[in-house]
Design an enzyme around this catalytic site. Structure first.
Site, PDB file in Angstrom:
ATOM      1  N   ARG A 129       0.651  16.735 -22.639  1.00 29.36           N
ATOM      2  CA  ARG A 129       0.459  17.621 -23.801  1.00 29.36           C
ATOM      3  C   ARG A 129       1.461  17.284 -24.895  1.00 29.36           C
ATOM      4  O   ARG A 129       2.559  16.794 -24.632  1.00 29.36           O
ATOM      5  CB  ARG A 129       0.624  19.085 -23.375  1.00 29.36           C
ATOM      6  CG  ARG A 129      -0.454  19.559 -22.414  1.00 29.36           C
ATOM      7  CD  ARG A 129      -0.344  21.063 -22.207  1.00 29.36           C
ATOM      8  NE  ARG A 129      -0.750  21.780 -23.388  1.00 29.36           N
ATOM      9  CZ  ARG A 129      -1.944  22.363 -23.554  1.00 29.36           C
ATOM     10  NH1 ARG A 129      -2.812  22.348 -22.579  1.00 29.36           N
ATOM     11  NH2 ARG A 129      -2.227  22.982 -24.671  1.00 29.36           N
ATOM     12  N   HIS A 135      -6.345  23.699 -10.853  1.00 29.90           N
ATOM     13  CA  HIS A 135      -5.771  25.008 -10.543  1.00 29.90           C
ATOM     14  C   HIS A 135      -6.102  25.517  -9.139  1.00 29.90           C
ATOM     15  O   HIS A 135      -5.210  25.954  -8.401  1.00 29.90           O
ATOM     16  CB  HIS A 135      -6.222  26.037 -11.598  1.00 29.90           C
ATOM     17  CG  HIS A 135      -5.574  27.360 -11.438  1.00 29.90           C
ATOM     18  ND1 HIS A 135      -4.313  27.638 -11.915  1.00 29.90           N
ATOM     19  CD2 HIS A 135      -5.996  28.478 -10.804  1.00 29.90           C
ATOM     20  CE1 HIS A 135      -3.991  28.876 -11.593  1.00 29.90           C
ATOM     21  NE2 HIS A 135      -4.992  29.407 -10.920  1.00 29.90           N
ATOM     22  N   HIS A 150      -2.373  15.722 -17.777  1.00 27.78           N
ATOM     23  CA  HIS A 150      -2.512  15.997 -19.212  1.00 27.78           C
ATOM     24  C   HIS A 150      -1.137  15.876 -19.856  1.00 27.78           C
ATOM     25  O   HIS A 150      -0.258  16.698 -19.592  1.00 27.78           O
ATOM     26  CB  HIS A 150      -3.078  17.413 -19.388  1.00 27.78           C
ATOM     27  CG  HIS A 150      -3.408  17.764 -20.809  1.00 27.78           C
ATOM     28  ND1 HIS A 150      -4.116  18.898 -21.129  1.00 27.78           N
ATOM     29  CD2 HIS A 150      -3.147  17.150 -21.981  1.00 27.78           C
ATOM     30  CE1 HIS A 150      -4.265  18.971 -22.448  1.00 27.78           C
ATOM     31  NE2 HIS A 150      -3.670  17.923 -22.991  1.00 27.78           N
ATOM     32  N   HIS A 173     -13.133  22.037 -15.089  1.00 21.80           N
ATOM     33  CA  HIS A 173     -12.482  23.233 -15.641  1.00 21.80           C
ATOM     34  C   HIS A 173     -12.972  24.500 -14.947  1.00 21.80           C
ATOM     35  O   HIS A 173     -14.161  24.799 -14.964  1.00 21.80           O
ATOM     36  CB  HIS A 173     -12.673  23.385 -17.164  1.00 21.80           C
ATOM     37  CG  HIS A 173     -11.482  24.052 -17.784  1.00 21.80           C
ATOM     38  ND1 HIS A 173     -11.282  25.407 -17.735  1.00 21.80           N
ATOM     39  CD2 HIS A 173     -10.387  23.544 -18.401  1.00 21.80           C
ATOM     40  CE1 HIS A 173     -10.136  25.698 -18.322  1.00 21.80           C
ATOM     41  NE2 HIS A 173      -9.560  24.580 -18.728  1.00 21.80           N
ATOM     42  N   HIS A 209       4.544  20.353 -19.293  1.00 22.20           N
ATOM     43  CA  HIS A 209       4.628  20.044 -17.852  1.00 22.20           C
ATOM     44  C   HIS A 209       4.815  18.534 -17.622  1.00 22.20           C
ATOM     45  O   HIS A 209       5.886  18.100 -17.266  1.00 22.20           O
ATOM     46  CB  HIS A 209       3.462  20.633 -17.042  1.00 22.20           C
ATOM     47  CG  HIS A 209       2.108  20.593 -17.696  1.00 22.20           C
ATOM     48  ND1 HIS A 209       1.563  19.443 -18.205  1.00 22.20           N
ATOM     49  CD2 HIS A 209       1.189  21.576 -17.915  1.00 22.20           C
ATOM     50  CE1 HIS A 209       0.366  19.703 -18.696  1.00 22.20           C
ATOM     51  NE2 HIS A 209       0.105  20.992 -18.558  1.00 22.20           N
ATOM     52  N   ASP A 228      -1.101  18.681 -12.930  1.00 26.21           N
ATOM     53  CA  ASP A 228      -0.187  19.244 -13.945  1.00 26.21           C
ATOM     54  C   ASP A 228       0.650  20.401 -13.395  1.00 26.21           C
ATOM     55  O   ASP A 228       1.822  20.560 -13.760  1.00 26.21           O
ATOM     56  CB  ASP A 228      -0.978  19.784 -15.146  1.00 26.21           C
ATOM     57  CG  ASP A 228      -1.763  18.702 -15.866  1.00 26.21           C
ATOM     58  OD1 ASP A 228      -1.458  17.516 -15.686  1.00 26.21           O
ATOM     59  OD2 ASP A 228      -2.703  19.068 -16.606  1.00 26.21           O
ATOM     60  N   HIS A 229       0.041  21.230 -12.547  1.00 22.77           N
ATOM     61  CA  HIS A 229       0.769  22.414 -12.049  1.00 22.77           C
ATOM     62  C   HIS A 229       1.984  22.046 -11.197  1.00 22.77           C
ATOM     63  O   HIS A 229       2.927  22.820 -11.093  1.00 22.77           O
ATOM     64  CB  HIS A 229      -0.154  23.302 -11.205  1.00 22.77           C
ATOM     65  CG  HIS A 229      -1.140  24.101 -12.018  1.00 22.77           C
ATOM     66  ND1 HIS A 229      -1.289  23.990 -13.367  1.00 22.77           N
ATOM     67  CD2 HIS A 229      -2.032  25.055 -11.629  1.00 22.77           C
ATOM     68  CE1 HIS A 229      -2.229  24.813 -13.785  1.00 22.77           C
ATOM     69  NE2 HIS A 229      -2.702  25.477 -12.743  1.00 22.77           N
ATOM     70  N   GLU A 268      -5.450  12.870 -19.549  1.00 30.93           N
ATOM     71  CA  GLU A 268      -6.031  13.837 -20.493  1.00 30.93           C
ATOM     72  C   GLU A 268      -5.124  13.873 -21.706  1.00 30.93           C
ATOM     73  O   GLU A 268      -3.902  13.941 -21.564  1.00 30.93           O
ATOM     74  CB  GLU A 268      -6.044  15.229 -19.875  1.00 30.93           C
ATOM     75  CG  GLU A 268      -7.309  15.569 -19.182  1.00 30.93           C
ATOM     76  CD  GLU A 268      -7.239  16.984 -18.652  1.00 30.93           C
ATOM     77  OE1 GLU A 268      -6.630  17.863 -19.290  1.00 30.93           O
ATOM     78  OE2 GLU A 268      -7.775  17.187 -17.567  1.00 30.93           O
TER      79      GLU A 268
HETATM   80  N1  PXP Z   1     -10.774  18.947 -17.118  1.00 27.54           N
HETATM   81  C1  PXP Z   1     -10.098  19.151 -18.271  1.00 27.54           C
HETATM   82  C2  PXP Z   1     -10.515  18.400 -19.485  1.00 27.54           C
HETATM   83  C3  PXP Z   1      -9.018  20.043 -18.323  1.00 27.54           C
HETATM   84  O1  PXP Z   1      -8.348  20.242 -19.472  1.00 27.54           O
HETATM   85  C4  PXP Z   1      -8.621  20.700 -17.128  1.00 27.54           C
HETATM   86  C5  PXP Z   1      -7.423  21.595 -17.136  1.00 27.54           C
HETATM   87  O2  PXP Z   1      -6.276  20.808 -17.149  1.00 27.54           O
HETATM   88  C6  PXP Z   1      -9.348  20.447 -15.956  1.00 27.54           C
HETATM   89  C7  PXP Z   1     -10.436  19.576 -15.982  1.00 27.54           C
HETATM   90  C8  PXP Z   1      -9.000  21.097 -14.657  1.00 27.54           C
HETATM   91  O3  PXP Z   1      -9.218  22.474 -14.780  1.00 27.54           O
HETATM   92  P1  PXP Z   1      -8.735  23.452 -13.638  1.00 27.54           P
HETATM   93  O4  PXP Z   1      -7.246  23.387 -13.584  1.00 27.54           O
HETATM   94  O5  PXP Z   1      -9.250  24.790 -14.092  1.00 27.54           O
HETATM   95  O6  PXP Z   1      -9.359  22.987 -12.348  1.00 27.54           O
END
Ligand code: PXP
Length: 243
Positions: A50, A218, A48, A195, A55, A14-15, A75
């Site tokens: 959204r 991230h 994701h 996460h 993004h 996503d980033h 997601e």
């Molecule tokens: N899993 C889910 C369900 C998420 O919402 C996210 C964030 O997009 C992640 C994993 C990945 O998290 P991070 O970007 O903190 O690694």
């Protein structure tokens, strides 16, 4: 259980789209980022879509699905419009998450207990299209039981509480994750996690019983600014494969 397992990496990109949206053009290219991540060892690509499309855009998910050779994990919230896109896209997997417009990132697990009817309906509609469904949940026994009740194939354990904690509290959070993984497995539900995981905190989670896949975004995308995506993914894979 085998002594040494290989945990899969779902690379969350996503980033990359966030940087692209900052200028509204086409750089950096999302597809190239996914392909480089796969060359580095990612077993799947996660995005994701959204509701506010901040993004990832609709056309991204269709282009990605056509371009990659590994499973695409979408997601998504259970919003009607998003479920419709998913049903048309038919990604290999969908992970249902709660979504609030003003949040910076997903802030907690789904309340499966409180929204059982709506979640069960979304799970059904996605599974009908051949999509494997996962529910993003906190490591709380009644939420995992509810994931079983709505027939989810997988849960993704929310590791944010563990990742944000230190010392004894982190140990306690890890124990909650372990117990949650045992419970899900005993109910016949597959277990993923994600996460807030990074190069420093990932190993104890990868070593938890029954974990099949970690979704990480991230920390890998932050690291790739310095070493490139392929290397940043390789470094993460070294930490989680053969744990
Ligand atoms: N899993 C889910 C369900 C998420 O919402 C996210 C964030 O997009 C992640 C994993 C990945 O998290 P991070 O970007 O903190 O690694």
């Amino acid at each position: 259980m085998p002594r040494r397992r290989s945990v899969k990496l779902g690379l969350t990109i996503d980033h990359i789209a966030t940087v692209r949206q900052a200028r509204g053009g086409s750089e950096p290219d999302l597809i190239e980022a996914a392909l480089e991540g796969i060359r580095g060892g990612a077993n799947g690509i996660t995005v994701h879509l959204r509701e506010d499309r901040r993004h990832i855009q609709d056309e991204d998910v269709f282009r990605l699905k056509r371009a990659i050779s590994v499973p695409l994990n979408l997601e998504m919230s259970i919003n009607e419009g998003i479920v419709r896109v998913a049903a048309k896209l038919k990604p290999a997997k969908a992970c249902l998450v709660p979504e609030r417009r003003e949040e910076l990132t997903t802030e907690g697990g789904l309340n499966v207990v409180g929204e059982k009817g709506r979640i069960a309906a979304a799970v059904d509609r996605l599974q009908e299209k051949g999509i494997e469904v996962s529910l993003f949940v906190d490591p709380i026994p009644k939420q995992i039981q509810a994931a079983f009740d709505v027939d989810s194939n997988f849960i993704e354990l929310h590791t944010g509480g563990y990742a944000n904690a230190k010392g004894l509290i982190r140990k306690r959070e890890l124990k909650r994750l372990r117990e949650a993984a045992f419970l899900a497995h005993s109910l016949g539900i597959g277990v993923n996690a994600g996460h807030g995981l990074n190069y420093e905190n990932v190993k104890p989670v990868a070593r938890l019983p029954y974990i099949q896949e970690l979704n990480i975004g991230h920390s890998i995308i932050s690291r790739c600014v310095f070493v490139g995506i392929r290397k940043a993914v390789q470094e993460m894979c070294e930490l989680i494969k053969h744990v």
